[in-house]
Design a protein around this motif. Structure first.
Motif, PDB file in Angstrom:
ATOM      1  N   LYS A  84      -1.402 -12.188   5.688  1.00 48.85           N
ATOM      2  CA  LYS A  84      -2.287 -13.146   5.031  1.00 48.85           C
ATOM      3  C   LYS A  84      -3.719 -12.993   5.542  1.00 48.85           C
ATOM      4  N   GLU A  85      -3.865 -12.808   6.850  1.00 45.22           N
ATOM      5  CA  GLU A  85      -5.200 -12.648   7.419  1.00 45.22           C
ATOM      6  C   GLU A  85      -5.906 -11.417   6.862  1.00 45.22           C
ATOM      7  N   LYS A  86      -5.145 -10.402   6.499  1.00 44.28           N
ATOM      8  CA  LYS A  86      -5.728  -9.182   5.956  1.00 44.28           C
ATOM      9  C   LYS A  86      -5.830  -9.208   4.430  1.00 44.28           C
ATOM     10  N   GLY A  87      -5.447 -10.327   3.820  1.00 40.21           N
ATOM     11  CA  GLY A  87      -5.543 -10.449   2.371  1.00 40.21           C
ATOM     12  C   GLY A  87      -4.473  -9.703   1.610  1.00 40.21           C
ATOM     13  N   VAL A  88      -3.390  -9.336   2.274  1.00 35.44           N
ATOM     14  CA  VAL A  88      -2.323  -8.586   1.614  1.00 35.44           C
ATOM     15  C   VAL A  88      -1.392  -9.514   0.854  1.00 35.44           C
ATOM     16  N   ILE A  89      -0.994 -10.618   1.478  1.00 37.14           N
ATOM     17  CA  ILE A  89      -0.178 -11.624   0.811  1.00 37.14           C
ATOM     18  C   ILE A  89      -1.056 -12.849   0.595  1.00 37.14           C
ATOM     19  N   ALA A 109       5.054  -4.139  -5.086  1.00 39.38           N
ATOM     20  CA  ALA A 109       4.119  -3.062  -5.393  1.00 39.38           C
ATOM     21  C   ALA A 109       2.684  -3.491  -5.123  1.00 39.38           C
ATOM     22  N   VAL A 110       2.337  -4.717  -5.497  1.00 37.03           N
ATOM     23  CA  VAL A 110       0.976  -5.213  -5.301  1.00 37.03           C
ATOM     24  C   VAL A 110       0.654  -5.300  -3.810  1.00 37.03           C
ATOM     25  N   MET A 111       1.571  -5.850  -3.013  1.00 34.29           N
ATOM     26  CA  MET A 111       1.315  -5.975  -1.574  1.00 34.29           C
ATOM     27  C   MET A 111       1.209  -4.607  -0.916  1.00 34.29           C
ATOM     28  N   ALA A 112       2.068  -3.676  -1.302  1.00 35.46           N
ATOM     29  CA  ALA A 112       2.007  -2.337  -0.726  1.00 35.46           C
ATOM     30  C   ALA A 112       0.694  -1.648  -1.080  1.00 35.46           C
ATOM     31  N   SER A 113       0.218  -1.827  -2.309  1.00 35.56           N
ATOM     32  CA  SER A 113      -1.023  -1.187  -2.724  1.00 35.56           C
ATOM     33  C   SER A 113      -2.219  -1.731  -1.946  1.00 35.56           C
ATOM     34  N   ARG A 114      -2.190  -3.011  -1.611  1.00 36.61           N
ATOM     35  CA  ARG A 114      -3.284  -3.587  -0.820  1.00 36.61           C
ATOM     36  C   ARG A 114      -3.315  -3.005   0.582  1.00 36.61           C
ATOM     37  N   VAL A 115      -2.144  -2.790   1.167  1.00 34.50           N
ATOM     38  CA  VAL A 115      -2.090  -2.171   2.486  1.00 34.50           C
ATOM     39  C   VAL A 115      -2.646  -0.750   2.421  1.00 34.50           C
ATOM     40  N   LEU A 116      -2.430  -0.067   1.308  1.00 35.82           N
ATOM     41  CA  LEU A 116      -2.918   1.295   1.139  1.00 35.82           C
ATOM     42  C   LEU A 116      -4.405   1.353   0.808  1.00 35.82           C
ATOM     43  N   GLY A 117      -5.053   0.202   0.705  1.00 37.92           N
ATOM     44  CA  GLY A 117      -6.500   0.181   0.513  1.00 37.92           C
ATOM     45  C   GLY A 117      -6.955   0.129  -0.917  1.00 37.92           C
ATOM     46  N   LEU A 118      -6.086  -0.221  -1.857  1.00 37.34           N
ATOM     47  CA  LEU A 118      -6.485  -0.317  -3.260  1.00 37.34           C
ATOM     48  C   LEU A 118      -7.259  -1.621  -3.451  1.00 37.34           C
TER      49      LEU A 118
END
Length: 465
Positions: A84-89, A109-118
């Motif tokens: 949450k702090e990183k804006g992923v969830i 898929a959305v959470m994984a893509s955010r971790v990958l920097g999308l």
């Protein structure tokens, strides 16, 4: 042009030159299952909170039990709060994270893509999938389909089981052994390349931060697109010509020197011969374009950089875990049988990047790169290469670089929020007898002083497989 932006352009250029050579680390399903305090029952539905714990482990995030803001007794709470702090969830419209609800394939898929920097707001690639463009998660879904991480016919609304969630993350944060083998092979083939020519297209778009939009009459960003032609002969001589159309807000382009409608044509031509770069830039309103010679201290030892990148089997270990490869199958490109390889990854550890770059940087460039590190939040890459089955050379490529900027730099707000760079090449030609000769007027050009307002910045170098 501000100094931080000059440093940024230099940094992005160097990264684009070497990123596709990186090799990926892997994460296994057995490693992911270790996050559960007790082995889950076969066929168990995976919750959003449990997926968050699996995602944090797959991405190698540091999660501690005393993570700030942790609430609740659930074993996965620290991972949830870290994401949450990183804006992923980010939760549902009602503000709740609802970590006890089942996670869908699209949410995963959305959470994984955010971790990958999308980053948010980036344009979606064209794919044939089962999810409509009106969906809130279409853009990350499309990027993952394009990279071979999701199948077009998969039901995005499907509830995941633990086994399905583990398999998905092991695929996203791992690499195909077959793809890695194919990617390494061109390093050996490259040694036989004496020259290469390629032509393609390039597009760049930048989006302003919401707080910066109001300062420029509501303009939210700018974009440019155009064509690029390059020819290289080794050890390293180059000739490159770039023609771009800059799309400026019409309201900001009055005056006799700028065309109506906000479109401005720009042409840049440059040579690099015997370690010296000659450059000519033409824009509306400029007097007759003149060649200029860039001082050698403004450039890295480009020959050293290229030779190291040609002979090394990928980037050093410090970055190998940041990039992943998927095998997309065989095809035909320009009459050649090819393997299609998707690659993707993210860099947000600037010091690791600095340590991993090959040698040959001047002190001035090292200083510029260190300054650029304060401007960037992350850079992610999503691309596809077509590599010859018989000769291991690249015959087509498309690279998307997605840059997310830091909120502030040296106490000042960075106006740019994101930048997207797309480069597509479909016409590679090898060992065609390229001869590069600098025009007489360029050889006679005056040398441009190396000052903060007029640095020498080189275009990204090709991989030349």
């Amino acid at each position: 042009m501000k100094k931080w932006f000059q440093a940024l352009l230099l940094a992005v250029g160097l990264i684009l030159a070497f990123v596709p050579a990186a090799l990926a680390g892997t994460v296994t399903g057995d490693q992911l299952r270790q996050v559960f305090p007790q082995a889950p029952a076969p066929g168990k539905t995976l919750t959003r909170g449990e997926f968050a714990a699996l995602l944090a482990r797959a991405a190698g995030m540091q999660v501690t039990a005393d993570t700030a803001g942790t609430r609740g007794d659930a074993w996965y709470s620290p991972a949830v709060m870290a994401l949450k702090e990183k804006g992923v969830i980010r939760g549902y419209p009602d503000g709740g994270l609802h970590t006890d609800r089942p996670v869908t394939l699209l949410e995963a898929a959305v959470m994984a893509s955010r971790v990958l920097g999308l980053p948010d707001g980036v344009a979606a690639p064209d794919v044939n999938g089962s999810l409509g463009r009106e969906s809130w998660g279409y853009t990350p879904y499309a990027w993952l389909v394009r990279a071979g991480l999701l199948q077009p016919g998969q039901d995005a609304a499907a509830i995941l089981t633990v086994d399905e969630g583990v398999a998905f993350l092991a695929r996203v944060f791992g690499s195909d052994p077959e793809a890695e083998k194919i990617v390494q092979a061109p390093q050996q083939a490259q040694a036989k390349v004496k020259d290469v020519k390629f032509a393609g297209s390039m597009a760049i778009s930048a989006r302003l931060r919401p707080e910066a939009v109001g300062k420029v009459s509501g303009v939210s960003g700018v974009s440019m697109q155009g064509n690029i032609e390059s020819e290289f002969s080794y050890p390293l001589n180059l000739h490159q010509k770039v023609e771009m159309t800059l799309n400026l807000p019409a309201v900001k382009t009055p005056g006799k020197d700028l065309p109506a409608g906000g479109k401005m044509q720009m042409t840049m031509e440059q040579y690099l011969v015997d370690g010296t770069m000659y450059q000519k830039i033409e824009v509306p309103g400029m007097e007759k374009p003149q060649w200029m010679k860039l001082p050698q201290e403004a450039l890295p030892d480009l020959q050293t950089l290229v030779e190291q990148s040609r002979n090394a089997a990928g980037l050093p270990p410090g970055l190998k875990d940041s990039f992943h490869f998927r095998y997309l199958g065989k095809g035909i490109e320009n009459g050649h049988k090819v393997h299609r390889i998707a690659y993707y990854g993210r860099i947000d550890d600037w010091q690791a990047l600095m340590q991993a770059l090959p040698g040959g940087l001047t002190p001035e460039m090292e200083q510029a790169l260190n300054q650029a590190g304060g401007v960037l939040k992350s850079i992610s890459f999503w691309g596809v290469e077509a590599i010859g089955v018989e000769d291991n050379l690249t015959y087509a490529s498309e690279m998307n670089g997605l840059v997310a900027f830091a909120d502030k730099y040296q106490g000042e707000t960075v106006p740019l929020e994101t930048m997207t760079i797309n480069m597509k090449v479909t016409d590679y030609r090898y060992n065609s007898g390229v001869k590069i000769q600098v025009p007489a007027e360029a050889l006679a050009a005056p040398e441009v002083p190396l000052t903060p307002s007029a640095p020498g910045t080189a275009q990204p170098l090709p991989r030349g497989r």
